[in-house]
Design a protein around this motif. Structure first.
Motif, PDB file in Angstrom:
ATOM      1  N   ALA A   5      -3.275  -8.975  -7.469  1.00 36.80           N
ATOM      2  CA  ALA A   5      -3.299  -7.913  -8.486  1.00 36.80           C
ATOM      3  C   ALA A   5      -4.147  -6.740  -7.988  1.00 36.80           C
ATOM      4  O   ALA A   5      -5.028  -6.927  -7.143  1.00 36.80           O
ATOM      5  CB  ALA A   5      -3.889  -8.472  -9.770  1.00 36.80           C
ATOM      6  N   PRO A   6      -3.895  -5.543  -8.501  1.00 34.65           N
ATOM      7  CA  PRO A   6      -4.720  -4.399  -8.127  1.00 34.65           C
ATOM      8  C   PRO A   6      -6.185  -4.662  -8.426  1.00 34.65           C
ATOM      9  O   PRO A   6      -6.514  -5.472  -9.296  1.00 34.65           O
ATOM     10  CB  PRO A   6      -4.195  -3.274  -9.031  1.00 34.65           C
ATOM     11  CG  PRO A   6      -2.839  -3.697  -9.424  1.00 34.65           C
ATOM     12  CD  PRO A   6      -2.849  -5.190  -9.473  1.00 34.65           C
ATOM     13  N   CYS A   7      -7.043  -3.990  -7.704  1.00 33.69           N
ATOM     14  CA  CYS A   7      -8.466  -4.313  -7.786  1.00 33.69           C
ATOM     15  C   CYS A   7      -9.288  -3.023  -7.814  1.00 33.69           C
ATOM     16  O   CYS A   7      -9.050  -2.102  -7.023  1.00 33.69           O
ATOM     17  CB  CYS A   7      -8.833  -5.146  -6.558  1.00 33.69           C
ATOM     18  SG  CYS A   7     -10.557  -5.607  -6.475  1.00 33.69           S
ATOM     19  N   ARG A   8     -10.212  -2.975  -8.749  1.00 31.93           N
ATOM     20  CA  ARG A   8     -11.137  -1.834  -8.827  1.00 31.93           C
ATOM     21  C   ARG A   8     -12.515  -2.342  -8.475  1.00 31.93           C
ATOM     22  O   ARG A   8     -12.999  -3.302  -9.080  1.00 31.93           O
ATOM     23  CB  ARG A   8     -11.127  -1.279 -10.248  1.00 31.93           C
ATOM     24  CG  ARG A   8     -11.731   0.081 -10.377  1.00 31.93           C
ATOM     25  CD  ARG A   8     -11.015   0.884 -11.441  1.00 31.93           C
ATOM     26  NE  ARG A   8     -10.717   0.109 -12.626  1.00 31.93           N
ATOM     27  CZ  ARG A   8     -11.295   0.307 -13.807  1.00 31.93           C
ATOM     28  NH1 ARG A   8     -12.204   1.226 -13.946  1.00 31.93           N
ATOM     29  NH2 ARG A   8     -10.943  -0.414 -14.856  1.00 31.93           N
ATOM     30  N   HIS A   9     -13.140  -1.742  -7.484  1.00 28.10           N
ATOM     31  CA  HIS A   9     -14.452  -2.198  -7.017  1.00 28.10           C
ATOM     32  C   HIS A   9     -15.518  -1.181  -7.398  1.00 28.10           C
ATOM     33  O   HIS A   9     -15.334   0.022  -7.209  1.00 28.10           O
ATOM     34  CB  HIS A   9     -14.428  -2.374  -5.492  1.00 28.10           C
ATOM     35  CG  HIS A   9     -15.728  -2.871  -4.936  1.00 28.10           C
ATOM     36  ND1 HIS A   9     -16.830  -2.050  -4.775  1.00 28.10           N
ATOM     37  CD2 HIS A   9     -16.118  -4.091  -4.524  1.00 28.10           C
ATOM     38  CE1 HIS A   9     -17.831  -2.765  -4.283  1.00 28.10           C
ATOM     39  NE2 HIS A   9     -17.428  -4.006  -4.116  1.00 28.10           N
ATOM     40  N   ARG A  27      -7.193   6.068 -13.640  1.00 25.48           N
ATOM     41  CA  ARG A  27      -6.711   4.858 -12.966  1.00 25.48           C
ATOM     42  C   ARG A  27      -5.244   4.575 -13.278  1.00 25.48           C
ATOM     43  O   ARG A  27      -4.521   4.050 -12.445  1.00 25.48           O
ATOM     44  CB  ARG A  27      -7.572   3.662 -13.326  1.00 25.48           C
ATOM     45  CG  ARG A  27      -7.598   3.354 -14.794  1.00 25.48           C
ATOM     46  CD  ARG A  27      -8.469   2.146 -15.063  1.00 25.48           C
ATOM     47  NE  ARG A  27      -8.496   1.837 -16.458  1.00 25.48           N
ATOM     48  CZ  ARG A  27      -9.522   2.077 -17.274  1.00 25.48           C
ATOM     49  NH1 ARG A  27     -10.607   2.619 -16.794  1.00 25.48           N
ATOM     50  NH2 ARG A  27      -9.464   1.784 -18.542  1.00 25.48           N
ATOM     51  N   GLU A  28      -4.811   4.983 -14.484  1.00 22.98           N
ATOM     52  CA  GLU A  28      -3.415   4.729 -14.871  1.00 22.98           C
ATOM     53  C   GLU A  28      -2.448   5.537 -14.004  1.00 22.98           C
ATOM     54  O   GLU A  28      -1.300   5.154 -13.833  1.00 22.98           O
ATOM     55  CB  GLU A  28      -3.170   5.148 -16.331  1.00 22.98           C
ATOM     56  CG  GLU A  28      -4.132   4.567 -17.329  1.00 22.98           C
ATOM     57  CD  GLU A  28      -3.783   3.145 -17.683  1.00 22.98           C
ATOM     58  OE1 GLU A  28      -2.686   2.711 -17.299  1.00 22.98           O
ATOM     59  OE2 GLU A  28      -4.621   2.473 -18.307  1.00 22.98           O
ATOM     60  N   HIS A  29      -2.896   6.691 -13.525  1.00 23.81           N
ATOM     61  CA  HIS A  29      -1.960   7.610 -12.871  1.00 23.81           C
ATOM     62  C   HIS A  29      -2.035   7.569 -11.349  1.00 23.81           C
ATOM     63  O   HIS A  29      -1.285   8.262 -10.678  1.00 23.81           O
ATOM     64  CB  HIS A  29      -2.248   9.056 -13.321  1.00 23.81           C
ATOM     65  CG  HIS A  29      -2.496   9.186 -14.786  1.00 23.81           C
ATOM     66  ND1 HIS A  29      -3.691   9.599 -15.321  1.00 23.81           N
ATOM     67  CD2 HIS A  29      -1.697   8.885 -15.833  1.00 23.81           C
ATOM     68  CE1 HIS A  29      -3.625   9.568 -16.642  1.00 23.81           C
ATOM     69  NE2 HIS A  29      -2.420   9.130 -16.976  1.00 23.81           N
ATOM     70  N   LEU A  30      -2.959   6.785 -10.808  1.00 26.63           N
ATOM     71  CA  LEU A  30      -3.175   6.871  -9.362  1.00 26.63           C
ATOM     72  C   LEU A  30      -2.192   6.039  -8.562  1.00 26.63           C
ATOM     73  O   LEU A  30      -1.838   6.391  -7.434  1.00 26.63           O
ATOM     74  CB  LEU A  30      -4.618   6.449  -9.019  1.00 26.63           C
ATOM     75  CG  LEU A  30      -5.689   7.426  -9.513  1.00 26.63           C
ATOM     76  CD1 LEU A  30      -7.072   6.816  -9.395  1.00 26.63           C
ATOM     77  CD2 LEU A  30      -5.610   8.728  -8.719  1.00 26.63           C
ATOM     78  N   ASP A  31      -1.752   4.924  -9.118  1.00 28.17           N
ATOM     79  CA  ASP A  31      -0.813   4.036  -8.460  1.00 28.17           C
ATOM     80  C   ASP A  31      -1.298   3.624  -7.060  1.00 28.17           C
ATOM     81  O   ASP A  31      -0.571   3.692  -6.075  1.00 28.17           O
ATOM     82  CB  ASP A  31       0.584   4.695  -8.353  1.00 28.17           C
ATOM     83  CG  ASP A  31       1.652   3.663  -8.041  1.00 28.17           C
ATOM     84  OD1 ASP A  31       1.427   2.462  -8.321  1.00 28.17           O
ATOM     85  OD2 ASP A  31       2.704   4.044  -7.484  1.00 28.17           O
ATOM     86  N   VAL A  32      -2.575   3.244  -6.988  1.00 28.44           N
ATOM     87  CA  VAL A  32      -3.164   2.764  -5.732  1.00 28.44           C
ATOM     88  C   VAL A  32      -3.727   1.369  -6.027  1.00 28.44           C
ATOM     89  O   VAL A  32      -4.481   1.212  -6.988  1.00 28.44           O
ATOM     90  CB  VAL A  32      -4.303   3.698  -5.245  1.00 28.44           C
ATOM     91  CG1 VAL A  32      -4.876   3.199  -3.935  1.00 28.44           C
ATOM     92  CG2 VAL A  32      -3.802   5.119  -5.095  1.00 28.44           C
ATOM     93  N   PRO A  33      -3.369   0.364  -5.220  1.00 24.10           N
ATOM     94  CA  PRO A  33      -3.750  -1.008  -5.587  1.00 24.10           C
ATOM     95  C   PRO A  33      -5.218  -1.360  -5.394  1.00 24.10           C
ATOM     96  O   PRO A  33      -5.696  -2.317  -5.979  1.00 24.10           O
ATOM     97  CB  PRO A  33      -2.869  -1.877  -4.690  1.00 24.10           C
ATOM     98  CG  PRO A  33      -2.473  -1.000  -3.560  1.00 24.10           C
ATOM     99  CD  PRO A  33      -2.446   0.395  -4.075  1.00 24.10           C
ATOM    100  N   PHE A  34      -5.937  -0.599  -4.580  1.00 25.78           N
ATOM    101  CA  PHE A  34      -7.376  -0.866  -4.441  1.00 25.78           C
ATOM    102  C   PHE A  34      -8.116   0.460  -4.533  1.00 25.78           C
ATOM    103  O   PHE A  34      -7.806   1.406  -3.808  1.00 25.78           O
ATOM    104  CB  PHE A  34      -7.687  -1.543  -3.103  1.00 25.78           C
ATOM    105  CG  PHE A  34      -9.165  -1.769  -2.905  1.00 25.78           C
ATOM    106  CD1 PHE A  34      -9.821  -2.791  -3.575  1.00 25.78           C
ATOM    107  CD2 PHE A  34      -9.911  -0.936  -2.085  1.00 25.78           C
ATOM    108  CE1 PHE A  34     -11.192  -2.988  -3.431  1.00 25.78           C
ATOM    109  CE2 PHE A  34     -11.275  -1.124  -1.925  1.00 25.78           C
ATOM    110  CZ  PHE A  34     -11.910  -2.164  -2.606  1.00 25.78           C
ATOM    111  N   VAL A  35      -9.072   0.536  -5.463  1.00 29.33           N
ATOM    112  CA  VAL A  35      -9.867   1.761  -5.588  1.00 29.33           C
ATOM    113  C   VAL A  35     -11.345   1.389  -5.568  1.00 29.33           C
ATOM    114  O   VAL A  35     -11.740   0.335  -6.070  1.00 29.33           O
ATOM    115  CB  VAL A  35      -9.540   2.567  -6.872  1.00 29.33           C
ATOM    116  CG1 VAL A  35      -8.104   3.048  -6.865  1.00 29.33           C
ATOM    117  CG2 VAL A  35      -9.831   1.773  -8.128  1.00 29.33           C
TER     118      VAL A  35
END
Ligand code: UDP
Length: 271
Positions: A31-35, A175-183
């Motif tokens: 799953a996408p991950c926000r660090h 975050r909803e609009h970035l479509d990047v799986p790791f931020v």
């Protein structure tokens, strides 16, 4: 394991565990991950700023960035926890991106600094392909276009180098609009990578005195802030220790208790 530190979450993960989770998200295997990286300044800021605290609680990984956080966890009874400084994690992930053909996007710092940081990374990792880069001096009304650009770049990872809590705010709003799986937010990392700011030598880092090293480099900018945050942090630790002594637990040793699991972000999964 996620534990509670002064009302905020911290994940006790090693560097390797963190790296593995970040890379799995970037590859689309997880799953996408926000660090988020927790240091004393962020913790003190989040105690006063509800939005920053919420952002930390909603992050999938809250890493132990600074020595002060490792010390507070030790005082809490968690033992010696591994530190995962954001700059080290960033460097290591960029190296992995180069090896695996994953494409990071660099956002933040002055235009010449982010360009020099990109040059330095490409020099060290000739196979590195960046999805894009953009400086961090944009107006609020330019954010939507910037996010469209990041989303269109097909980046596998987004590294945001803005001051705290600006960087956390940017990720929370978009975050909803970035479509990047790791931020991940990395503060002043590009200044170090570009050679504008010197990182503390390994020995200074090992004893947890980077803040003092940074203070000596930029006393004018950092003296007031370092004094304020370190004093506030010491006050929080002391108050927590006194509460424990005065509370029903009495003289029982402190424990490292598992906190609520991380809330999964709503960042979109890659198709
Ligand atoms: N920065 C930015 N946009 C801004 C303000 C700062 O991109 O509007 C950059 C700055 O150039 C630096 C990074 O954010 O590369 C971190 O800034 P600073 O060191 O002031 O923040 P701190 O890490 O001390 O909170």
């Amino acid at each position: 394991m996620r534990v509670d530190l002064l009302g905020l979450p911290v994940d006790l993960l090693s560097r390797d565990e963190t790296r593995i989770r970040a890379l799995a998200a970037m590859r689309g295997d997880a799953a996408p991950c926000r660090h988020a990286a927790l240091n004393v300044a962020t913790l003190v800021g989040a105690r006063r700023d509800g939005a920053l605290a919420r952002e930390l609680r909603e992050s999938d990984i809250v890493g132990v960035d600074g020595a002060g956080i490792a010390l507070a966890l030790w005082l809490k009874g968690c033992g010696r926890v591994a530190r995962v400084p954001a700059l080290d994690l960033f460097e290591s992930l960029v190296g992995a991106c180069a090896r695996e053909g994953l494409r990071p996007f660099l956002l933040g710092a002055k235009p010449d600094v982010v360009a020099d940081a990109a040059r330095s990374l490409r020099r060290r990792h000739p196979r590195l392909v960046l999805a894009g880069l953009h400086h961090g001096y944009f107006r609020p009304d330019q954010e939507a276009e910037l996010c469209r650009r990041i989303a269109a770049s097909g980046a596998d990872g987004l590294f945001v180098a803005l001051p705290a809590p600006q960087q956390e705010g940017f990720l929370r709003r978009h975050r909803e609009h970035l479509d990047v799986p790791f931020v991940m937010s990395i503060g002043g990392a590009f200044d170090v990578v570009a050679g504008r700011v010197h990182r503390a030598p390994p020995l200074v880092r090992r004893i947890g005195a980077e803040w003092a090293y940074a203070l000596v480099q930029e006393p004018g900018r950092l003296a007031g802030r370092t004094l304020r945050t370190n004093t506030a942090f010491a006050g929080l630790l002391l108050a927590a220790a006194l509460r424990r002594l005065a509370g029903p637990a009495g003289a029982r040793p402190t424990r490292c208790v598992r906190a609520q699991p991380a809330v999964t972000t709503t960042t979109r999964r890659r198709s």
